[in-house]
Scaffold this active site. Structure first.
Site, PDB file in Angstrom:
ATOM      1  N   ASP A  22       0.910  -1.183  -0.048  1.00 15.51           N
ATOM      2  CA  ASP A  22       0.038   0.044   0.085  1.00 15.51           C
ATOM      3  C   ASP A  22       1.010   1.325   0.104  1.00 15.51           C
ATOM      4  O   ASP A  22       0.323   2.332   0.413  1.00 15.51           O
ATOM      5  CB  ASP A  22      -1.044   0.001   1.326  1.00 15.51           C
TER       6      ASP A  22
ATOM      7  N   LYS B 268       2.577   2.368  -4.791  1.00 12.78           N
ATOM      8  CA  LYS B 268       3.242   1.878  -6.301  1.00 12.78           C
ATOM      9  C   LYS B 268       2.559   1.976  -7.580  1.00 12.78           C
ATOM     10  O   LYS B 268       3.110   2.133  -8.541  1.00 12.78           O
ATOM     11  CB  LYS B 268       3.593   0.391  -6.108  1.00 12.78           C
TER      12      LYS B 268
ATOM     13  N   LYS C 207       0.484   4.604  -8.575  1.00 14.30           N
ATOM     14  CA  LYS C 207       0.726   5.862  -9.186  1.00 14.30           C
ATOM     15  C   LYS C 207       2.184   6.027  -9.735  1.00 14.30           C
ATOM     16  O   LYS C 207       2.496   6.550 -10.741  1.00 14.30           O
ATOM     17  CB  LYS C 207       0.659   6.969  -7.945  1.00 14.30           C
TER      18      LYS C 207
ATOM     19  N   GLY D   3      -4.654  -4.038  -4.723  1.00 12.35           N
ATOM     20  CA  GLY D   3      -5.003  -3.078  -5.519  1.00 12.35           C
ATOM     21  C   GLY D   3      -4.125  -1.939  -5.483  1.00 12.35           C
ATOM     22  O   GLY D   3      -3.448  -1.379  -4.558  1.00 12.35           O
ATOM     23  N   HIS D   4      -4.004  -1.465  -6.982  1.00  8.95           N
ATOM     24  CA  HIS D   4      -3.109  -0.408  -7.039  1.00  8.95           C
ATOM     25  C   HIS D   4      -4.242   0.623  -7.663  1.00  8.95           C
ATOM     26  O   HIS D   4      -4.876   0.670  -8.691  1.00  8.95           O
ATOM     27  CB  HIS D   4      -2.257  -0.689  -8.180  1.00  8.95           C
TER      28      HIS D   4
ATOM     29  N   GLN E  79       1.797  -5.949  -3.369  1.00  8.94           N
ATOM     30  CA  GLN E  79       2.078  -6.016  -1.643  1.00  8.94           C
ATOM     31  C   GLN E  79       3.586  -5.252  -1.462  1.00  8.94           C
ATOM     32  O   GLN E  79       3.812  -4.152  -2.285  1.00  8.94           O
ATOM     33  CB  GLN E  79       2.085  -7.491  -1.414  1.00  8.94           C
TER      34      GLN E  79
END
Length: 435
Positions: A13, A16, A18, A40-41, A224
């Site tokens: 979190d 990464k 962006k 989730g990115h 992760q």
């Protein structure tokens, strides 16, 4: 030739998504190498928000190739839902996305087994997303998994699927936790899904290696963070794949000799989702203030993240494992309101200082962080895109992190938008990522 890995240096979190999206414009291909749709990115482009779970963030850049490597576990239903969402938002996925034929297939039965495992009496909950990622990797390691290539071979797939699912149904019943499932209906559904993804499937290791030989550049995207790596993280409170730099090679089939740099991404503080030790967790109002200002809630699950202060020994540990050339510090603006900012500079266990990251969670849980307070800047850094415009004390904070971790801070994020980013002139980051 520049082929670079970008990955998380903490517990995930870190922002990464962006960073990969922003700098993918300087590369030909973006390749993700591990994890599943539990990661989730989040990327903001103007007034649009994109949450990418399986597809590399580079897909948002027109004309860039996005590769899902062999190291991932893929639920075709989740993948196709993500593709449909992106294409409905005007993102061109078809023709730009390539899926490894050697990646493993995640089925509904894997989710059932994970719920069973997490809910079993007497078991210490890991705090997973219950999306079936762990059981799917267990099948891969246990040599009973189904790969994408198997899914596309209908005759073989049916025989394999029926045998494996019968075994899983028996196992679930033995533990007294069983969900009624239409096994044959699921099989038919996944055969139909296979036909939709068939045009995107190929030998991605061959694709990547040929592209590199042809002089194209690859940005390797991790999911992760290193402290969730199955080997090097706070085991067993980890993910089920190799989230460190080494995973980029095994998860894509590209040799380490083809990679020129490794970039770590870290928040200006630190967060963690789920269970497990967290030495610098702020359990007072400061932790809640960080959570509120940083909107620290999971992109996939919505779960509130545990928040705490920057941990320099942890970063030194992950830098050693990954060989960071440079560090991206994100969410600097979240700390704008603090008068003083504690930074963990060392660990103490009892009366002794601890020089190395302990190998067991029991030992990590006993750690007492040793803090040094750095003066806050009490001024807005939000949206600043020039290093010279940062408040002097914000620069001092970044310099302090560099001195305590031994890694340059080559890039700073001051907000979610692409243009809310600082690249430091002359940094190793600029040379590796900006060309």
């Amino acid at each position: 030739m520049r082929n670079v890995i970008i990955l998380g240096s903490q517990w995930g979190d870190e922002g990464k998504g962006k960073i990969v999206d922003l700098f993918s414009e300087n590369f030909d291909i973006v390749a993700r190498y591990q994890g599943g749709h539990n990661a989730g990115h989040t990327v903001f482009i103007g007034d649009k928000k994109f949450v990418l779970k399986l597809i590399p963030s580079g897909i948002l850049r027109p004309g860039k190739k996005a590769v899902i490597g062999n190291g991932l576990v893929i639920d075709p239903a989740a993948l196709l839902a993500e593709i449909d969402t992106l294409e409905s938002a005007g993102v061109q996925v078809t023709g730009n996305l390539y899926i490894s034929s050697r990646a493993h297939v995640l089925f509904p039965a894997h989710r059932m087994l994970e719920k069973m495992s997490e809910g079993r009496p007497g078991r210490v909950s890991i705090g997973t997303t219950s999306r079936g990622i762990g059981p799917c990797y267990e099948d891969k390691t246990g040599r009973r998994g189904t790969r994408i290539a198997d899914l596309l071979d209908t005759e073989f797939f049916r025989a394999q699927y029926d045998s494996v699912m019968e075994e899983k149904a028996t196992l679930a019943k033995a533990f007294g936790i069983y969900e009624e499932m239409d096994w044959r209906g699921i099989r038919d559904e996944y055969e139909a899904l296979a036909e939709r993804i068939r045009p995107m499937v190929c030998d991605t290791a061959l694709l990547l290696n040929q592209a590199i030989r042809d002089g194209q550049t690859v940005l390797f995207e991790g999911a992760q963070g290193t402290m969730l790596d199955v080997d090097h993280g706070t085991y067993p409170f980890v993910t089920s794949s190799s989230a460190s730099a080494g995973g980029a090679c095994t998860g894509t089939g590209v040799s380490p000799t083809r990679i020129q740099g490794v970039i770590g991404v870290s928040k200006a503080y630190i967060t963690r989702v789920g269970s497990g030790p967290f030495p610098t967790e702020a359990l007072d109002g400061a932790g809640e203030q960080i959570r509120r200002r940083g909107s620290e809630f999971g992109a996939v699950t919505g779960r509130p993240r545990r928040c705490g202060w920057f941990d320099a020994p942890l970063l030194r540990y992950t830098a050693g494992i990954n060989g960071f050339d440079s560090l991206v510090v994100t969410k600097l603006d979240v700390l704008d309101e603090f008068d003083n900012i504690p930074v963990c500079i060392g660990y103490r266990c009892g009366q002794q200082e601890v020089a190395e990251m302990p190998p067991t969670v029991r030992q990590v849980a006993q750690i007492e962080p040793m803090y040094e307070c750095v003066p806050g800047w009490r001024a807005s850094t939000f949206g600043i895109s020039s290093y010279d415009e940062l408040p002097a004390r914000a620069k001092d904070y970044l310099a302090f992190l560099e001195s305590r971790t031994g890694v340059e801070v080559g890039c700073i994020s001051t907000g979610p938008e692409r243009n809310q980013t600082i690249v430091r002139a002359g940094s190793r980051f600029q040379k590796l990522v900006c060309g």
